[in-house]
Design an enzyme around this catalytic site. Structure first.
Site, mmCIF file in Angstrom:
data_model
loop_
_atom_site.group_PDB
_atom_site.id
_atom_site.type_symbol
_atom_site.label_atom_id
_atom_site.label_comp_id
_atom_site.label_asym_id
_atom_site.label_seq_id
_atom_site.Cartn_x
_atom_site.Cartn_y
_atom_site.Cartn_z
ATOM 1 N N ASP A 208 0.834 -1.200 0.000
ATOM 2 C CA ASP A 208 0.000 0.000 0.000
ATOM 3 C C ASP A 208 0.875 1.260 0.000
ATOM 4 O O ASP A 208 1.872 1.325 0.717
ATOM 5 C CB ASP A 208 -0.866 -0.040 1.272
ATOM 6 C CG ASP A 208 -2.007 0.950 1.244
ATOM 7 O OD1 ASP A 208 -2.859 0.849 0.355
ATOM 8 O OD2 ASP A 208 -2.045 1.841 2.124
ATOM 9 N N GLU A 256 14.688 -14.006 -0.327
ATOM 10 C CA GLU A 256 15.103 -15.106 0.557
ATOM 11 C C GLU A 256 14.128 -16.276 0.453
ATOM 12 O O GLU A 256 14.457 -17.398 0.795
ATOM 13 C CB GLU A 256 15.107 -14.651 2.022
ATOM 14 C CG GLU A 256 16.242 -13.744 2.405
ATOM 15 C CD GLU A 256 16.092 -13.323 3.863
ATOM 16 O OE1 GLU A 256 15.702 -14.152 4.711
ATOM 17 O OE2 GLU A 256 16.337 -12.135 4.145
HETATM 18 C C1 NOJ Z 1 -4.422 3.043 -0.758
HETATM 19 C C2 NOJ Z 1 -5.545 2.061 -0.697
HETATM 20 O O1 NOJ Z 1 -5.702 1.466 -1.951
HETATM 21 C C3 NOJ Z 1 -6.756 2.830 -0.240
HETATM 22 O O2 NOJ Z 1 -7.930 2.081 -0.356
HETATM 23 C C4 NOJ Z 1 -6.523 3.260 1.181
HETATM 24 O O3 NOJ Z 1 -7.608 4.056 1.627
HETATM 25 C C5 NOJ Z 1 -5.238 4.078 1.288
HETATM 26 N N1 NOJ Z 1 -4.148 3.493 0.568
HETATM 27 C C6 NOJ Z 1 -4.802 4.181 2.729
HETATM 28 O O4 NOJ Z 1 -4.290 2.953 3.153
#
Ligand code: NOJ
Length: 530
Positions: A208, A256
């Site tokens: 993310d 790894e």
């Molecule tokens: C990106 C994610 O795809 C989204 O859904 C989320 O709200 C934000 N990052 C925060 O984690």
């Protein structure tokens, strides 16, 4: 000959677990639900699933606020359910990729609870704390992606903490080595294969907001964006040079464990995106993400010239050895069918599955499922509740499985409303209709797997003529031509000699072609050359 890693020839499929299949009848999707639908994904012909977060979470941002990196939220099931799902997926030849959310935790994560308890707590430096500005107020002008200041004052300790998203999602301090070690150990928890001592064996991570992990050490104000009144350029909060060392550490960790994949969520211009492959000129090797997500098709105008330009620029910028990838939708973007309309979803399917590189498909797009309809009371996404118009609920409504009540997603009223089109638009009905969007996806996926030119070949002769996007794919003796009419009018092209393998209107395969060819509005053609 060396065979390509699985993630190069694979097609990824994103499951948003809350909305895929509810097995326990609480209106929210779960792991047992995903398990029950694995065979339909095998039939579809995808190779790997990426699950949006399943970890314990207060669900302020529906799982992107993690309270424990090494468990499963009871809403979705248990670790035992996860192990069963992973085993069942592997038994069917499907890989499974988890979402890793390292930029921030939940404000209820024990690390943050400790961190905010006192300025002297050993976890204080795990997050980004700062004194108020000299005259009081937030330390600088940084803003949250969900609107408003990115800083919230903690009254009891008198300092502000940073949150790039909700106040319930405090940002971790990635300059702190203990933070890195803690997240890396969570990664190992999921990567380790099953042993008596535990271990699971996932096939990789989608990370993310990878490009946001590091913020300016001096906390400098972001400058005004000259192109957009009132907005800021994220100069000090995004794409900082130090982030690449972290991506490199994650890559080394994954290596790894053998053939696992590191996918990065990165919304950046192409030139900046390329740096996330981590090409090291000294060793001529790639040390970054295997697949830095390429979201550019989502925002490029749906016109042959613009897309031809994008494909050529992207291909030309790829560092040596880097593998491309393409994305058309996800849980943060309005659905493909809503963005493009009914005709162009078919050309979009052919484009995504015939371009060079790993495609990622968002659940429901294989049906041409449009954005859901929500009344203001039905809105759940915190982004939309804070900033009207920014809500993402519409693209997260339940999967449409069949024509039964709640579309076969759940026996009860789901957490988000089922799309009213479900009696016609559902997987069951489309599986039986030879010209449905689902049938098109299945055929495209079958052809992609069968043709080396499609899953590992080169791309050449990218062209745009009268609104028709054209390109060729080649591998060994396998030579293919693709034409996509991205307009709403009949168009003609001059084609080399070949045989039609597939048309997006699913009528006319097997025909010989040479010379002038007509394409219906929104028609795509896949031609075997020679
Ligand atoms: C990106 C994610 O795809 C989204 O859904 C989320 O709200 C934000 N990052 C925060 O984690």
């Amino acid at each position: 000959m060396q065979t390509a890693p699985w993630w190069q020839t694979a097609v990824l499929y994103q499951v948003y677990p809350r909305s895929f299949q509810d097995a326990n009848g609480d209106g929210v999707g779960d792991l047992q639900g995903i398990l029950a639908r694995l065979d339909s994904l095998v039939e579809l012909g995808v190779d790997a699933l990426w699950l949006s977060p399943i970890y314990p979470s207060p669900m302020a941002d529906f799982g992107y606020d993690v309270a424990n990196y090494c468990d499963v939220d009871p809403l979705f099931g248990s670790l035992a359910d996860f192990d069963t799902l992973l085993e069942a997926a592997h038994a069917r030849g499907l890989r499974l990729v988890l979402d890793l959310v390292p930029n921030h935790t939940s404000s209820q994560h024990p690390w943050f609870v400790a961190s905010r308890s006192s300025r002297r707590d050993p976890h204080r430096d795990w997050y980004l704390w700062h004194d108020p500005a000299p005259g009081g107020g937030p330390p600088n002008n940084w803003t949250s992606h969900f609107g408003g200041s990115a800083w919230t004052l903690d009254q009891s300790t008198g300092q502000y903490y940073l949150h790039s998203f909700l106040p319930e999602q405090p940002d971790l301090n990635w300059r702190n080595p203990e933070v890195r070690a803690a997240i890396y150990s969570a990664m190992r928890f999921w990567l380790e294969r099953g042993t008596a001592a535990g271990g699971r064996g996932v096939d990789g991570f989608r990370v993310d907001v990878l490009w946001l992990l590091i913020k300016d050490a001096l906390f400098r104000d972001n400058p005004a964006n000259p192109a957009w009144d009132g907005a800021l350029l994220p100069l000090y909060t995004a794409d900082r040079p130090e982030v690449h060392a972290i991506v490199g550490e994650m890559r080394s960790l994954l290596e790894e464990y053998g053939d696992r994949v590191l996918i990065g969520e990165i919304y950046l211009p192409l030139r900046n995106l390329m740096a996330y492959y981590g090409f090291d000129p000294a060793s001529q090797s790639l040390r970054g993400a295997h697949l830095p997500f390429n979201f550019h098709l989502i925002h490029t105008p749906w016109q042959a010239e613009a897309i031809a330009q994008l494909v050529m620029t992207y291909e030309a910028l790829l560092p040596p050895g880097a593998w491309p990838n393409w994305v058309l939708g996800n849980h943060d973007q309005h659905r493909l069918a809503t963005r493009l309309g009914p005709y162009q979803i078919r050309t979009a399917a052919m484009l995504l599955l015939t371009l060079r590189g790993t495609p990622t498909l968002y659940y429901g797009d294989e049906l041409g499922m449009p954005d859901g309809h929500l009344t203001p009371e039905q809105q759940r996404d915190p982004a939309g509740l804070r900033q009207p118009g920014a809500g993402r609920d519409a693209e997260r409504t339940p999967m449409l499985w069949d024509g039964s009540p709640h579309a076969g997603f759940s026996p009860v009223e789901p957490w988000l409303p089922v799309h009213p089109e479900y009696p016609q638009t559902n997987a069951n009905a489309q599986a039986m209709a030879p010209r449905s969007v689902l049938s098109l996806y299945r055929q495209l996926l079958r052809l992609r797997r069968a043709h080396p030119a499609l899953h590992c070949g080169s791309v050449t002769t990218v062209s745009a003529q009268s609104g028709v996007l054209g390109y060729q794919r080649h591998q060994g003796e396998d030579h293919l031509q693709i034409y996509l009419n991205l307009t709403e009018e009949l168009q003609s092209v001059t084609s080399p000699r070949g045989t039609i393998l597939l048309t997006t209107i699913l009528d006319g395969a097997g025909g010989a072609v040479e010379g002038t060819l007509y394409l219906e509005p929104g028609e795509g053609l896949l031609i075997q050359l020679g």
